[in-house]
Design a protein around this motif. Sequence first.
Motif, PDB file in Angstrom:
ATOM      1  N   VAL A  81       0.833  -1.201   0.000  1.00  0.00           N
ATOM      2  CA  VAL A  81       0.000   0.000   0.000  1.00  0.00           C
ATOM      3  C   VAL A  81       0.867   1.250   0.000  1.00  0.00           C
ATOM      4  O   VAL A  81       2.068   1.191   0.254  1.00  0.00           O
ATOM      5  CB  VAL A  81      -0.968   0.011   1.209  1.00  0.00           C
ATOM      6  N   ASP A  82       0.206   2.393  -0.219  1.00  0.00           N
ATOM      7  CA  ASP A  82       0.919   3.662  -0.354  1.00  0.00           C
ATOM      8  C   ASP A  82       1.281   4.341   0.960  1.00  0.00           C
ATOM      9  O   ASP A  82       2.305   5.009   1.042  1.00  0.00           O
ATOM     10  CB  ASP A  82       0.092   4.642  -1.190  1.00  0.00           C
ATOM     11  N   GLY A  83       0.406   4.251   1.980  1.00  0.00           N
ATOM     12  CA  GLY A  83       0.688   5.065   3.153  1.00  0.00           C
ATOM     13  C   GLY A  83      -0.105   4.705   4.383  1.00  0.00           C
ATOM     14  O   GLY A  83      -0.779   3.666   4.452  1.00  0.00           O
ATOM     15  N   GLN A  84      -0.052   5.609   5.351  1.00  0.00           N
ATOM     16  CA  GLN A  84      -0.579   5.357   6.690  1.00  0.00           C
ATOM     17  C   GLN A  84      -2.086   5.158   6.731  1.00  0.00           C
ATOM     18  O   GLN A  84      -2.573   4.348   7.507  1.00  0.00           O
ATOM     19  CB  GLN A  84      -0.175   6.501   7.640  1.00  0.00           C
ATOM     20  N   THR A  85      -2.827   5.871   5.912  1.00  0.00           N
ATOM     21  CA  THR A  85      -4.284   5.704   5.929  1.00  0.00           C
ATOM     22  C   THR A  85      -4.659   4.274   5.575  1.00  0.00           C
ATOM     23  O   THR A  85      -5.473   3.643   6.258  1.00  0.00           O
ATOM     24  CB  THR A  85      -4.962   6.692   4.963  1.00  0.00           C
ATOM     25  N   GLN A  86      -4.048   3.728   4.516  1.00  0.00           N
ATOM     26  CA  GLN A  86      -4.338   2.351   4.136  1.00  0.00           C
ATOM     27  C   GLN A  86      -3.884   1.381   5.228  1.00  0.00           C
ATOM     28  O   GLN A  86      -4.569   0.406   5.522  1.00  0.00           O
ATOM     29  CB  GLN A  86      -3.661   1.990   2.806  1.00  0.00           C
ATOM     30  N   ILE A  87      -2.733   1.660   5.852  1.00  0.00           N
ATOM     31  CA  ILE A  87      -2.233   0.806   6.931  1.00  0.00           C
ATOM     32  C   ILE A  87      -3.225   0.799   8.093  1.00  0.00           C
ATOM     33  O   ILE A  87      -3.570  -0.259   8.628  1.00  0.00           O
ATOM     34  CB  ILE A  87      -0.836   1.282   7.404  1.00  0.00           C
ATOM     35  N   ASP A  88      -3.705   1.977   8.486  1.00  0.00           N
ATOM     36  CA  ASP A  88      -4.660   2.062   9.597  1.00  0.00           C
ATOM     37  C   ASP A  88      -5.944   1.298   9.289  1.00  0.00           C
ATOM     38  O   ASP A  88      -6.480   0.591  10.146  1.00  0.00           O
ATOM     39  CB  ASP A  88      -4.994   3.519   9.917  1.00  0.00           C
TER      40      ASP A  88
END
Length: 193
Positions: free
Chosen positions: A32-39
């Motif tokens: 994934v690209d970043g923190q939002t997707q990780i969260d």
Amino acid sequence: MKLDARGKACPIPVIMAKKELDNKTQELSIVVDGQTQIDNLDRLGTTYGRPISVQPEGDKYLVTFADGEGDIPDSAASYSDGSYAVFFNSEGIGSGDPTLGRNLAKMAIFTLSESENIPAYILFMNGGVKLVCGEEPQIIDNLNTLIEKGTKVYVCGTCLNFFGLQDECKVGTVSNMYDILGAMQEVSKVMTL
């Protein structure tokens, strides 16, 4: 299995991973690209009893779900007892004067925070995300009161990004369409204000 969700906005990475979790796929990871997707993937993994680990992969991130059977959640049974959600899709209530509409939204959130019958969820999308960005400290305080009482507050991350407010959210969980629609499906009724 390694999924590639680079460049895909939420909730697409969540839906991709959910499909595999529903099939009980082991050794599951997704780029994934970043923190939002990780969260968002972290919440999904928690729901399935399959916590995630994260490691950098170039300028992206590799999210790996722990192996395990993980129970598929039965969301339909979660809130069949008359619970409800409140949905704000604009920064005010009604279509008349914008100042009046914003004041009505502030009063509605205050009234909910004082109620014995609190909502299971308060959901913010489109212009409604502006309510959680700190211009009205009373709104933030009352939403925090509701969270302390057990209400879950979800804020659309795509909407925050659209309005350039991604770093301004003061309360709630920055979420996605999958979680917000899932919340609406769990409760007996949704009130749109």
